[in-house]
Design an enzyme around this catalytic site. Structure first.
Site, PDB file in Angstrom:
ATOM      1  N   ARG A 160       0.833  -1.200   0.000  1.00  0.00           N
ATOM      2  CA  ARG A 160       0.000   0.000   0.000  1.00  0.00           C
ATOM      3  C   ARG A 160       0.864   1.244   0.000  1.00  0.00           C
ATOM      4  NH1 ARG A 160      -4.780  -1.934   4.196  1.00  0.00           N
ATOM      5  NH2 ARG A 160      -5.188  -3.867   3.059  1.00  0.00           N
TER       6      ARG A 160
ATOM      7  N   ARG B 206       2.474   0.751  10.262  1.00  0.00           N
ATOM      8  CA  ARG B 206       2.037   1.200   8.945  1.00  0.00           C
ATOM      9  C   ARG B 206       3.207   1.136   7.973  1.00  0.00           C
ATOM     10  NH1 ARG B 206      -2.678   3.688   7.919  1.00  0.00           N
ATOM     11  NH2 ARG B 206      -2.976   3.994  10.153  1.00  0.00           N
TER      12      ARG B 206
ATOM     13  N   GLU C  22      -6.253  -1.635  15.389  1.00  0.00           N
ATOM     14  CA  GLU C  22      -6.824  -2.551  14.402  1.00  0.00           C
ATOM     15  C   GLU C  22      -5.812  -3.613  13.956  1.00  0.00           C
ATOM     16  OE1 GLU C  22      -8.183  -0.585  10.878  1.00  0.00           O
ATOM     17  OE2 GLU C  22      -8.299  -2.456   9.744  1.00  0.00           O
TER      18      GLU C  22
ATOM     19  N   SER D 215     -10.065  -6.657   9.934  1.00  0.00           N
ATOM     20  CA  SER D 215     -11.277  -5.956   9.536  1.00  0.00           C
ATOM     21  C   SER D 215     -12.118  -6.955   8.755  1.00  0.00           C
ATOM     22  CB  SER D 215     -10.885  -4.770   8.650  1.00  0.00           C
ATOM     23  OG  SER D 215     -11.974  -3.913   8.479  1.00  0.00           O
TER      24      SER D 215
ATOM     25  N   ARG E  95       1.207  -6.812  12.278  1.00  0.00           N
ATOM     26  CA  ARG E  95       0.658  -6.267  13.530  1.00  0.00           C
ATOM     27  C   ARG E  95       0.568  -7.349  14.611  1.00  0.00           C
ATOM     28  NH1 ARG E  95      -3.703  -1.508  11.683  1.00  0.00           N
ATOM     29  NH2 ARG E  95      -2.121  -0.338  10.517  1.00  0.00           N
TER      30      ARG E  95
END
Length: 430
Positions: free
Chosen positions: A264, A279, A351, A354, A393
């Site tokens: 990303r 991130r 998070e 999801s 994560r």
RNA sequence: GGAGGGAUGGCCGAGCGGUCGAAGGCGGCGGUCUUGAAAACCGUUAGCGGGGAAACUCGCUCCUGGGUUCGAAUCCCAGUCCCUCCGCCA
């Protein structure tokens, strides 16, 4: 893509539903409805012109066999052909613009989704485990990892720039252990079929899931004459596996799991989570995707969420399950649960997964349908996706939640078989 | 990267530019025969979109997109994918 019938018949509800997302798209809808009406006006005219042309063609063939003159008929045919061409080009223009609008509209939130503006309005639905209590000052993973010699941000930057990292030794092995543990759990106990897809995807595939045309900035595009992007998630290949297909309803739901790296560009996230692994431009993820019939998709959504939660339970990580509000949901989602894992460095839940039901939103874009009993009219399936879970994560959560006073990190018991029995990563020689 | 070959209905496989949405076979479905089954025989069987209560009807669909033509599965151009051979490569 929204159901065009809904747009035609219950415009006010659609408008109200979309407004709760806070994307501000009132005028867009009017334009879309107008284009749709125009398209439907052109269609019958075009079809009758085609019919006339076909009719003339047959008469010419017959006349020719009978040795009769055909000049007048040919002339009529030419006129029909010209008219058809004109109607077709008009239709093409209208349809192209209609499609462009339609592809940029987000999904309608489900009725059970709380209305809200931001993260702050999400609703906690359950919680598992408790944050660990340390009798020393816990350190963030970006200190723990480098100190153990298993995580290196400087060298990541040397190789590819900011937001890239290198895992080494027990760190790399831990990532691989997490991947294998998750895949084994989902394939072995939850009934998923494992897939190893391409890590690049075409414009069509990314349009199917809803990443394009609106979010191209978030993707890495391959340079040169390639119509390819690095996948931002395995949801893209897994949801496109059956693009353009008609599935047998008796075989639904079908469950897929894939491990892939995800890429990303994180455009627009400058300044957020700049430290550590949270991130990154590249991260590993195990992704769950299900195709379900509409009458079972909400049960499937709950099940899939539980499958992701099971990963965290077995890893012994404290987490909570959040129902996202309308303003915090992704573009394609009708309803989303986020799993948030406790991170001592943030003193907060962050998070890590999801899980969304997109209902027919993606299926309509990607042309994925099913026949309920194997026969009859095809309907669009519902597609669901969820992280099961994000590997980077999870690794962060383990380093931080399992850290010890001496700087070592205990390996969760379920991962030890994947670590050659290693019980802890020690500072000295890992 | 170079040279060839191919793509037609659930599958296989025909298809002189003019009732071709498409022969034939297999498979599927229904039937005859049979105690039952098989075999044999007869019939039937593409998808999508629109209109209609329905019978039915209109349009689109022979890999995709353009073009030629009154008319294209059929002719021309471009592209995609698959196969074979050579080169290269993990």
């Amino acid at each position: 893509m929204l159901d065009p019938t809904l747009l035609r018949t219950r415009l006010d509800e659609v408008r109200a539903g979309l407004a709760t997302r806070g994307d501000g798209l009132g005028g867009d809808l009017d334009r879309l409805v107008a284009l749709d009406a125009e398209r439907r006006a052109i269609l019958p005219v075009l079809e009758s012109a085609r019919h006339a042309r076909k009719d003339v063609g047959e008469r010419i063939a017959r006349a020719r066999r009978g040795g009769e003159p055909v000049e007048a008929l040919v002339k009529a045919g030419q006129e029909h052909a010209a008219a058809i061409k004109e109607h077709e080009s008009r239709l093409e223009t209208v349809e192209a613009e209609r499609r462009e609008w339609a592809l940029k509209l987000p999904n309608l939130p489900h009725a059970s989704v709380p209305v809200g503006r931001s993260e702050a309005d999400n609703v906690e639905v359950r919680r598992h485990g408790a944050p660990p209590e340390f009798d020393f000052a816990p350190r963030p993973h970006w200190e723990i990892g480098p100190a153990l010699g298993i995580l290196d941000f400087e060298r990541g930057a040397r190789l590819a720039g900011a937001r890239f990292a290198v895992l080494t030794g027990a760190g790399a092995r831990l990532a691989r252990a997490l991947i294998n543990f998750m895949l084994d759990l989902h394939t072995g106990e939850h009934g998923y079929t494992e897939v190893e897809p391409p890590f690049l995807a075409s414009t069509d595939a990314l349009t199917g899931t809803g990443n394009l045309p609106k979010f191209e900035d978030d993707l890495f595009k391959v340079a040169g004459e390639w119509d390819l992007y690095l996948i931002p998630t395995a949801e893209v290949p897994l949801c496109n596996l059956h693009r353009g297909e008609i599935l047998d309803g008796r075989e639904l739901p079908v469950w897929y799991v894939a491990y892939t790296p995800c890429f990303r560009s994180e455009a627009g996230s400058y300044g957020k989570d700049v430290r550590g692994l949270i991130r990154q431009h590249q991260f590993d993820k195990v992704e769950l995707v299900a195709y379900a019939a509409p009458d079972t998709s909400w049960d499937v959504h709950e099940a899939l969420t539980r499958h992701a939660e099971e990963v965290l339970k077995r890893l012994g990580l404290p987490y909570r399950t959040m129902l996202l509000c309308t303003g915090d949901m992704g573009f394609a989602a009708s309803k989303t649960y986020d799993l948030e894992v406790w991170l001592p460095s943030y003193e907060a839940y962050r998070e890590i997964s999801s899980c969304s039901n997109t209902e027919a939103f993606q299926a309509r874009r990607a042309g994925i349908r099913f026949r309920p009993d194997g026969r009859g009219k095809p309907e669009h399936v519902h597609t669901l996706n969820g992280s099961g879970v994000a590997v980077g994560r999870a690794l962060v959560a383990i380093l931080e939640n399992y850290q010890q006073r001496d700087g070592s990190v205990v390996i969760p018991a379920v991962l030890r078989p994947y670590m050659r029995g290693l019980e802890a990563i020690e500072p000295a020689g890992g």
